[in-house]
Design an enzyme around this catalytic site. Structure first.
Site, PDB file in Angstrom:
ATOM      1  N   GLY A  83     -13.837   0.800   3.498  1.00  8.87           N
ATOM      2  CA  GLY A  83     -13.461   2.307   3.681  1.00  8.87           C
ATOM      3  C   GLY A  83     -12.756   2.742   2.493  1.00  8.87           C
ATOM      4  O   GLY A  83     -12.593   2.319   1.313  1.00  8.87           O
ATOM      5  N   ARG A  92      -1.933   8.200   3.917  1.00  8.51           N
ATOM      6  CA  ARG A  92      -2.830   7.309   4.499  1.00  8.51           C
ATOM      7  C   ARG A  92      -3.629   8.285   5.603  1.00  8.51           C
ATOM      8  O   ARG A  92      -4.765   7.964   5.919  1.00  8.51           O
ATOM      9  CB  ARG A  92      -2.130   6.208   5.091  1.00  8.51           C
ATOM     10  CG  ARG A  92      -1.634   5.408   3.957  1.00  8.51           C
ATOM     11  CD  ARG A  92      -0.824   4.129   4.427  1.00  8.51           C
ATOM     12  NE  ARG A  92      -0.078   3.303   3.445  1.00  8.51           N
ATOM     13  CZ  ARG A  92       1.242   3.544   3.115  1.00  8.51           C
ATOM     14  NH1 ARG A  92       1.974   4.387   3.439  1.00  8.51           N
ATOM     15  NH2 ARG A  92       1.593   2.592   2.233  1.00  8.51           N
ATOM     16  N   ASN A 124      -6.864   1.842   6.334  1.00  4.84           N
ATOM     17  CA  ASN A 124      -5.939   2.759   6.422  1.00  4.84           C
ATOM     18  C   ASN A 124      -6.510   4.168   7.186  1.00  4.84           C
ATOM     19  O   ASN A 124      -7.657   4.320   6.782  1.00  4.84           O
ATOM     20  CB  ASN A 124      -5.078   3.023   5.317  1.00  4.84           C
ATOM     21  CG  ASN A 124      -3.925   2.127   5.039  1.00  4.84           C
ATOM     22  OD1 ASN A 124      -3.432   1.828   5.906  1.00  4.84           O
ATOM     23  ND2 ASN A 124      -3.695   2.036   3.674  1.00  4.84           N
ATOM     24  N   PRO A 125      -5.766   4.975   8.004  1.00  4.77           N
ATOM     25  CA  PRO A 125      -4.313   4.609   8.503  1.00  4.77           C
ATOM     26  C   PRO A 125      -4.330   3.535   9.652  1.00  4.77           C
ATOM     27  O   PRO A 125      -4.966   3.798  10.444  1.00  4.77           O
ATOM     28  CB  PRO A 125      -4.104   5.950   8.916  1.00  4.77           C
ATOM     29  CG  PRO A 125      -5.279   6.626   9.196  1.00  4.77           C
ATOM     30  CD  PRO A 125      -6.302   6.312   8.364  1.00  4.77           C
ATOM     31  N   ASP A 127      -2.671   1.990  11.657  1.00  2.00           N
ATOM     32  CA  ASP A 127      -2.479   2.435  13.281  1.00  2.00           C
ATOM     33  C   ASP A 127      -3.378   3.001  13.874  1.00  2.00           C
ATOM     34  O   ASP A 127      -3.943   2.539  15.024  1.00  2.00           O
ATOM     35  CB  ASP A 127      -1.030   2.679  13.614  1.00  2.00           C
ATOM     36  CG  ASP A 127      -0.028   2.000  12.581  1.00  2.00           C
ATOM     37  OD1 ASP A 127       0.303   1.005  12.772  1.00  2.00           O
ATOM     38  OD2 ASP A 127       0.364   2.582  11.429  1.00  2.00           O
ATOM     39  N   ASP A 152       4.949  -3.581   4.518  1.00  2.00           N
ATOM     40  CA  ASP A 152       6.269  -2.780   4.287  1.00  2.00           C
ATOM     41  C   ASP A 152       7.563  -3.507   4.567  1.00  2.00           C
ATOM     42  O   ASP A 152       8.592  -3.564   3.686  1.00  2.00           O
ATOM     43  CB  ASP A 152       6.213  -1.541   5.214  1.00  2.00           C
ATOM     44  CG  ASP A 152       4.948  -1.108   5.327  1.00  2.00           C
ATOM     45  OD1 ASP A 152       4.732   0.401   5.141  1.00  2.00           O
ATOM     46  OD2 ASP A 152       3.869  -1.661   5.941  1.00  2.00           O
ATOM     47  N   SER A 153       7.464  -4.635   5.410  1.00  2.00           N
ATOM     48  CA  SER A 153       8.678  -5.403   5.556  1.00  2.00           C
ATOM     49  C   SER A 153       8.981  -6.526   4.512  1.00  2.00           C
ATOM     50  O   SER A 153      10.137  -6.698   4.297  1.00  2.00           O
ATOM     51  CB  SER A 153       8.560  -6.212   7.110  1.00  2.00           C
ATOM     52  OG  SER A 153       8.154  -5.354   8.084  1.00  2.00           O
ATOM     53  N   ARG A 155       8.170  -5.772   1.439  1.00  2.00           N
ATOM     54  CA  ARG A 155       8.629  -5.014   0.243  1.00  2.00           C
ATOM     55  C   ARG A 155      10.189  -4.765   0.581  1.00  2.00           C
ATOM     56  O   ARG A 155      10.968  -4.739  -0.233  1.00  2.00           O
ATOM     57  CB  ARG A 155       8.150  -3.564   0.288  1.00  2.00           C
ATOM     58  CG  ARG A 155       6.491  -3.727  -0.294  1.00  2.00           C
ATOM     59  CD  ARG A 155       6.065  -2.277  -0.194  1.00  2.00           C
ATOM     60  NE  ARG A 155       4.546  -2.549  -0.594  1.00  2.00           N
ATOM     61  CZ  ARG A 155       3.548  -1.537  -0.517  1.00  2.00           C
ATOM     62  NH1 ARG A 155       3.525  -1.025   0.440  1.00  2.00           N
ATOM     63  NH2 ARG A 155       2.444  -1.904  -1.128  1.00  2.00           N
ATOM     64  N   ARG A 157      12.207  -6.646   2.494  1.00  2.00           N
ATOM     65  CA  ARG A 157      13.034  -7.946   2.151  1.00  2.00           C
ATOM     66  C   ARG A 157      13.335  -8.080   0.800  1.00  2.00           C
ATOM     67  O   ARG A 157      14.287  -8.591   0.560  1.00  2.00           O
ATOM     68  CB  ARG A 157      12.266  -9.069   3.017  1.00  2.00           C
ATOM     69  CG  ARG A 157      12.291  -8.778   4.400  1.00  2.00           C
ATOM     70  CD  ARG A 157      11.471  -9.931   5.006  1.00  2.00           C
ATOM     71  NE  ARG A 157      11.688  -9.739   6.572  1.00  2.00           N
ATOM     72  CZ  ARG A 157      11.205 -10.511   7.487  1.00  2.00           C
ATOM     73  NH1 ARG A 157      11.136 -11.743   7.112  1.00  2.00           N
ATOM     74  NH2 ARG A 157      11.194 -10.190   8.769  1.00  2.00           N
ATOM     75  N   HIS A 179       2.726   2.339   9.656  1.00  2.00           N
ATOM     76  CA  HIS A 179       2.490   1.803   8.206  1.00  2.00           C
ATOM     77  C   HIS A 179       2.204   3.163   7.593  1.00  2.00           C
ATOM     78  O   HIS A 179       1.127   3.584   7.488  1.00  2.00           O
ATOM     79  CB  HIS A 179       1.279   0.968   8.002  1.00  2.00           C
ATOM     80  CG  HIS A 179       0.886   0.706   6.739  1.00  2.00           C
ATOM     81  ND1 HIS A 179       1.668   0.129   5.868  1.00  2.00           N
ATOM     82  CD2 HIS A 179      -0.404   0.720   6.006  1.00  2.00           C
ATOM     83  CE1 HIS A 179       1.114   0.047   4.640  1.00  2.00           C
ATOM     84  NE2 HIS A 179      -0.181   0.390   5.006  1.00  2.00           N
TER      85      HIS A 179
END
Ligand code: NAD
Length: 318
Positions: A83, A92, A124-125, A127, A152-153, A155, A157, A179
């Site tokens: 896509g 997004r 994306n998007p 969700d 994202d998590s 990044r 951390r 996201h």
């Protein structure tokens, strides 16, 4: 999956993200059979040739590619990366219409071809696309998930680890929700080792100030834009993150990951929407979304995320 059979991963879209997921899976030994499908025949054939030339150096696997969707038959997991991607200046959510149209064509055929597969959405998007894919597939909710805020998590951390000078593997912290722009940092439950982040104060390893938190979260939200401006696409970290989700599915690991899945009455105001919260991921797909502790601001943030995603879902006709 019967014992002794090979595990097959089908990746839809052999662009920057799809090809890098294949590469990450190949290097980590996730899936013995990896197939790529793309409408662009030259592109998919070239990517597969290049990947095949590295087979000598990685765990045993086969890699095939085609512009015929039939290559995905009987896959155990189908990863959708096909896509439109963000151009500089786009969000997004701007991709929702175009990528929903692609799903309308692809998902019913994929379910027919690979009726036992877990569907993992990355497009994306993510969700919105996860919700759309779930509805189009008619599959049970556990079998359709999105890569969500796993990236994202990671990044988040990384930035906390760098600020506090500790190993990223010892930082336990999650970005939840969309996201995208309304994502929510779960600071109240973030930990380094066993120490809650808001109690962390170790000589030479810092103490997190309000300014640090703001800077870190802005950086997490801005990361994709920054990378896209510099090189046109994000691929390495999403490739590794997706390979980790695939590993948890195919090896039935029961790993806890912030993937996107359909939430029903999760908390007041969060119902009938796909978004990310820490969830148990195994061979069945996404088993359980955990009821994680949230402070008032985090809960309000998640409700806002749910609203934003629902609006986008409605805007594409679902
Ligand atoms: P890309 O343009 O490099 O690749 C997309 C590929 O999809 C192209 O090769 C194109 O030929 C193919 N394609 C288009 N329509 C198709 C169809 N109907 N069937 C099969 N293939 C089709 O883009 P990219 O950088 O690989 O990004 C792909 C998607 O992943 C984008 O939507 C992007 O926003 C998303 N993404 C998601 C995350 C995440 O964390 N969820 C991270 C990075 C990128």
């Amino acid at each position: 999956m019967p014992q002794g059979s090979t595990t097959k991963i089908a990746i839809i879209g052999a662009g920057s993200v799809g090809a890098t997921i294949a590469y990450a899976c190949m290097v980590r030994g996730v899936g013995q059979q990896i197939v790529l499908y793309d409408v662009n025949r030259e592109k998919v054939e070239a990517e597969v040739l290049d990947l095949n030339h590295g087979l000598q150096f990685v765990p045993m696997a086969t890699i095939e590619g085609s512009d015929d969707l039939g290559v995905c038959a009987d896959a155990d997991v189908v990863v959708v990366t096909a896509g439109a991607k963000q151009k500089p200046g786009q969000t997004r959510m701007d991709l929702a219409g175009a990528n929903t149209a692609i799903c309308r064509k692809l998902i019913p055929d994929l379910v027919r071809l690979a009726p036992r597969a877990v569907l993992l959405m990355v497009t994306n998007p993510v969700d919105v696309i996860t919700y759309v894919a779930l509805k189009l597939s008619g599959l049970p909710r556990q079998r359709v998930l999105g890569s969500g805020t796993v990236l994202d998590s990671s990044r988040f951390r990384f930035l906390i680890a760098r600020r506090c000078n500790v190993a990223v593997q010892n930082v336990h912290a999650t970005i939840a929700g969309e996201h995208g722009d309304s994502e929510v940092p779960l600071w109240s439950s973030a930990r380094i080792g066993n120490v809650l982040l808001h109690e962390w104060a170790v000589p030479a390893h810092g103490k997190m100030t309000v300014r640090d938190r703001t800077d870190i979260f802005v950086n997490v939200k801005d990361a994709a834009r920054q990378i896209i401006e510099g090189k046109g696409a994000t691929n390495y970290a999403i490739g590794l993150a997706t390979a980790k989700i695939l590993e948890s599915i195919l090896k039935d690991e029961n790993r806890i990951l912030p993937v996107s899945s359909l939430l029903s009455n999760y908390r007041e105001g969060i119902d009938d929407v796909c978004l990310s919260v820490p969830s148990i991921v195994n061979r069945g797909g996404v088993e359980t979304a955990l009821n994680v502790p949230l402070n008032d601001a985090e809960l309000a943030g998640l409700r806002n995320s749910a609203e934003r995603i629902k609006e986008a879902i409605r805007s594409v006709g679902f």
